[in-house]
Scaffold this motif. Structure first.
Motif, PDB file in Angstrom:
ATOM      1  N   PHE A 133      -1.491   3.546  -7.840  1.00 10.48           N
ATOM      2  CA  PHE A 133      -2.425   2.817  -6.969  1.00 10.48           C
ATOM      3  C   PHE A 133      -2.277   1.312  -7.178  1.00 10.48           C
ATOM      4  N   VAL A 134      -2.290   0.878  -8.423  1.00 11.91           N
ATOM      5  CA  VAL A 134      -2.168  -0.558  -8.735  1.00 11.91           C
ATOM      6  C   VAL A 134      -0.799  -1.077  -8.292  1.00 11.91           C
ATOM      7  N   GLY A 135       0.247  -0.275  -8.536  1.00 11.65           N
ATOM      8  CA  GLY A 135       1.596  -0.703  -8.165  1.00 11.65           C
ATOM      9  C   GLY A 135       1.743  -0.928  -6.673  1.00 11.65           C
ATOM     10  N   TYR A 136       1.162  -0.036  -5.869  1.00 12.60           N
ATOM     11  CA  TYR A 136       1.277  -0.166  -4.416  1.00 12.60           C
ATOM     12  C   TYR A 136       0.285  -1.163  -3.842  1.00 12.60           C
ATOM     13  N   ALA A 137      -0.986  -0.972  -4.186  1.00 11.02           N
ATOM     14  CA  ALA A 137      -2.049  -1.756  -3.553  1.00 11.02           C
ATOM     15  C   ALA A 137      -2.074  -3.195  -4.025  1.00 11.02           C
ATOM     16  N   VAL A 138      -1.690  -3.432  -5.273  1.00 10.56           N
ATOM     17  CA  VAL A 138      -1.770  -4.799  -5.819  1.00 10.56           C
ATOM     18  C   VAL A 138      -0.387  -5.419  -5.988  1.00 10.56           C
ATOM     19  N   VAL A 139       0.476  -4.799  -6.820  1.00 11.74           N
ATOM     20  CA  VAL A 139       1.777  -5.407  -7.131  1.00 11.74           C
ATOM     21  C   VAL A 139       2.640  -5.536  -5.879  1.00 11.74           C
ATOM     22  N   TYR A 140       2.751  -4.434  -5.101  1.00 10.78           N
ATOM     23  CA  TYR A 140       3.582  -4.480  -3.905  1.00 10.78           C
ATOM     24  C   TYR A 140       2.919  -5.259  -2.781  1.00 10.78           C
ATOM     25  N   THR A 141       1.699  -4.868  -2.412  1.00 10.48           N
ATOM     26  CA  THR A 141       1.033  -5.451  -1.246  1.00 10.48           C
ATOM     27  C   THR A 141       0.692  -6.920  -1.439  1.00 10.48           C
ATOM     28  N   VAL A 142       0.118  -7.263  -2.584  1.00 16.83           N
ATOM     29  CA  VAL A 142      -0.380  -8.631  -2.805  1.00 16.83           C
ATOM     30  C   VAL A 142       0.706  -9.568  -3.307  1.00 16.83           C
ATOM     31  N   VAL A 143       1.580  -9.070  -4.207  1.00 14.04           N
ATOM     32  CA  VAL A 143       2.546  -9.958  -4.869  1.00 14.04           C
ATOM     33  C   VAL A 143       3.925  -9.885  -4.230  1.00 14.04           C
ATOM     34  N   LYS A 145       5.411  -8.089  -1.512  1.00 11.39           N
ATOM     35  CA  LYS A 145       5.695  -8.045  -0.070  1.00 11.39           C
ATOM     36  C   LYS A 145       5.763  -9.427   0.571  1.00 11.39           C
ATOM     37  N   PRO A 146       4.843 -10.350   0.250  1.00  6.88           N
ATOM     38  CA  PRO A 146       4.925 -11.657   0.891  1.00  6.88           C
ATOM     39  C   PRO A 146       5.885 -12.643   0.214  1.00  6.88           C
ATOM     40  N   LEU A 147       6.510 -12.244  -0.914  1.00  7.89           N
ATOM     41  CA  LEU A 147       7.282 -13.216  -1.699  1.00  7.89           C
ATOM     42  C   LEU A 147       8.783 -12.983  -1.717  1.00  7.89           C
ATOM     43  N   THR A 148       9.238 -11.734  -1.641  1.00  4.73           N
ATOM     44  CA  THR A 148      10.667 -11.474  -1.837  1.00  4.73           C
ATOM     45  C   THR A 148      11.194 -10.421  -0.866  1.00  4.73           C
ATOM     46  N   PRO A 149      12.430 -10.591  -0.373  1.00  3.57           N
ATOM     47  CA  PRO A 149      13.025  -9.574   0.498  1.00  3.57           C
ATOM     48  C   PRO A 149      13.370  -8.283  -0.247  1.00  3.57           C
ATOM     49  N   GLN A 150      13.309  -8.331  -1.582  1.00  2.00           N
ATOM     50  CA  GLN A 150      13.538  -7.132  -2.386  1.00  2.00           C
ATOM     51  C   GLN A 150      12.234  -6.374  -2.630  1.00  2.00           C
ATOM     52  N   ASN A 151      11.195  -6.723  -1.868  1.00  2.49           N
ATOM     53  CA  ASN A 151       9.879  -6.101  -2.065  1.00  2.49           C
ATOM     54  C   ASN A 151       9.937  -4.585  -1.995  1.00  2.49           C
ATOM     55  N   ILE A 152      10.652  -4.059  -1.014  1.00  2.00           N
ATOM     56  CA  ILE A 152      10.670  -2.617  -0.816  1.00  2.00           C
ATOM     57  C   ILE A 152      11.473  -1.915  -1.897  1.00  2.00           C
ATOM     58  N   VAL A 153      12.427  -2.628  -2.511  1.00  2.00           N
ATOM     59  CA  VAL A 153      13.223  -2.042  -3.592  1.00  2.00           C
ATOM     60  C   VAL A 153      12.370  -1.924  -4.853  1.00  2.00           C
ATOM     61  N   ILE A 154      11.751  -3.042  -5.245  1.00  2.00           N
ATOM     62  CA  ILE A 154      10.933  -3.046  -6.464  1.00  2.00           C
ATOM     63  C   ILE A 154       9.669  -2.221  -6.243  1.00  2.00           C
ATOM     64  N   GLY A 155       9.013  -2.455  -5.120  1.00  2.00           N
ATOM     65  CA  GLY A 155       7.783  -1.732  -4.821  1.00  2.00           C
ATOM     66  C   GLY A 155       8.006  -0.257  -4.555  1.00  2.00           C
ATOM     67  N   GLY A 156       9.271   0.117  -4.279  1.00  2.00           N
ATOM     68  CA  GLY A 156       9.580   1.513  -4.024  1.00  2.00           C
ATOM     69  C   GLY A 156       9.309   2.419  -5.212  1.00  2.00           C
ATOM     70  N   ALA A 157       9.181   1.822  -6.390  1.00  2.00           N
ATOM     71  CA  ALA A 157       8.879   2.622  -7.580  1.00  2.00           C
ATOM     72  C   ALA A 157       7.544   3.339  -7.429  1.00  2.00           C
ATOM     73  N   MET A 211      11.045  -9.801   5.008  1.00  2.00           N
ATOM     74  CA  MET A 211      11.799  -8.553   4.975  1.00  2.00           C
ATOM     75  C   MET A 211      13.300  -8.869   5.082  1.00  2.00           C
ATOM     76  N   LEU A 212      14.112  -7.972   4.564  1.00  2.00           N
ATOM     77  CA  LEU A 212      15.551  -8.248   4.465  1.00  2.00           C
ATOM     78  C   LEU A 212      16.197  -8.651   5.791  1.00  2.00           C
ATOM     79  N   PRO A 213      15.896  -7.986   6.929  1.00  2.00           N
ATOM     80  CA  PRO A 213      16.514  -8.427   8.185  1.00  2.00           C
ATOM     81  C   PRO A 213      16.095  -9.842   8.589  1.00  2.00           C
ATOM     82  N   VAL A 214      14.914 -10.278   8.158  1.00  2.00           N
ATOM     83  CA  VAL A 214      14.439 -11.624   8.488  1.00  2.00           C
ATOM     84  C   VAL A 214      15.152 -12.662   7.632  1.00  2.00           C
TER      85      VAL A 214
END
Length: 301
Positions: A133-143, A145-157, A211-214
């Motif tokens: 929950f913390v990884g998705y809702a906070v680490v991925y969503t808040v930190v 996703k808006p900062l790095t194109p590798q968001n989906i790779v790291i947040g994919g955990a 996002m990576l295509p952007v």
């Protein structure tokens, strides 16, 4: 166009339908399905009545916490969602549910789901689910996703955790078999999501998300999709190599992995929005068939 009605003015059924929409039901159903596969594979024989009851309790607890994470995501990203065609319909984006309502709803689901997992399943599953929950809702969503194109790779955990949660629910431990299932979903997530991002690139650009295509363009993203599907192909063979499964699974894994790689190769050679959509849809078929084959193989062979 008239402003959306305030929640208090809507029929109770409509309000609850909006709360339900916040949980992203289709996504949560896939999460629970993957968790259930982890539970079933963790039990060597046909589950006993007590084990079936624990599976049901674990699925309910995981569903509630996953729904809480989805609702929190909708709350945090309501401004972004409002600028994207794919998500502009969400109740938080439309202002049909207030921030307070969404936050309380998310907290209530998380608390109830965590309590069920702690008391009816085991503390390890509760802590792993809460960490997800913390990884998705906070680490991925808040930190991320808006900062790095590798968001989906790291947040994919976080998205790869459901089979681990299911395995822990039945065994009270995290074993190599669970980590193999984690690896498969972890490697599946980037090509799955980037295929979507390719034909939704203007949405993400308007929303200001890196996002990576952007950030790296269409051609680079297509190459990454192809490379990831090739690595994923190898990972999909690991359940057979580790003797978690038999020939039935292996044949299904090869078939859907060849299909996914074929879509990725075609997308890399010549892009079209239509092909990107087909690749995204096939990625869902790929994962569903893969885990269904694991389930059938577990009992047939």
């Amino acid at each position: 166009m008239s402003a959306p009605a305030h929640p208090a003015q809507l029929p109770a059924t409509s309000v609850w339908r909006q709360f339900y929409a916040l949980t992203k039901p289709r996504v949560v159903q896939l999460i629970v399905f993957c968790a259930l596969i982890g539970m079933v594979l963790a039990v060597p024989e046909v589950p006993t009545l007590a084990e079936l009851l624990r599976m049901a309790e674990a699925c309910l607890g995981i569903w509630l916490v996953a729904g809480a994470a989805a609702a929190f995501n909708c709350l945090v990203e309501k401004g972004i969602d409002a600028r994207m065609k794919r998500t502009a319909w969400r109740p938080t984006a439309r202002g049909e549910l207030s921030d307070r309502q969404a936050l309380l709803f998310s907290a209530a689901l998380c608390a109830l789901g965590s309590a069920i997992l702690w008391f009816a399943v085991n503390p390890l599953t509760m802590w792993l689910t809460f960490a997800t929950f913390v990884g998705y809702a906070v680490v991925y969503t808040v930190v991320l996703k808006p900062l790095t194109p590798q968001n989906i790779v790291i947040g994919g955990a976080s998205g790869a955790m459901p089979p681990v949660l299911g395995w822990a629910a039945m065994t009270g431990s995290v074993d190599p078999e669970a980590l193999i299932l984690f690896l498969i979903i972890f490697l599946w997530t980037p090509p799955h999501f980037w295929a979507l991002a390719l034909y939704r690139v203007e949405d993400y650009r308007r929303a200001g998300l890196p996002m990576l295509p952007v950030t790296h363009g269409n051609e680079y993203t297509r190459l990454q999709i192809l490379l990831y599907t090739l690595i994923l192909f190898a990972a999909c063979l690991m359940p057979f190599i580790y003797r978690m499964s038999g020939w039935l699974y292996l044949l299904a894994a090869i078939a859907v992995s060849v299909g996914f790689c074929g879509y990725a190769y075609a997308l890399w050679r010549r892009y079209s929005d239509q092909l990107a959509r087909k690749t995204f849809r096939f990625s869902l078929i790929h994962l569903s068939v893969l885990f269904a084959a694991l389930l059938v193989d577990h009992y047939v062979l």
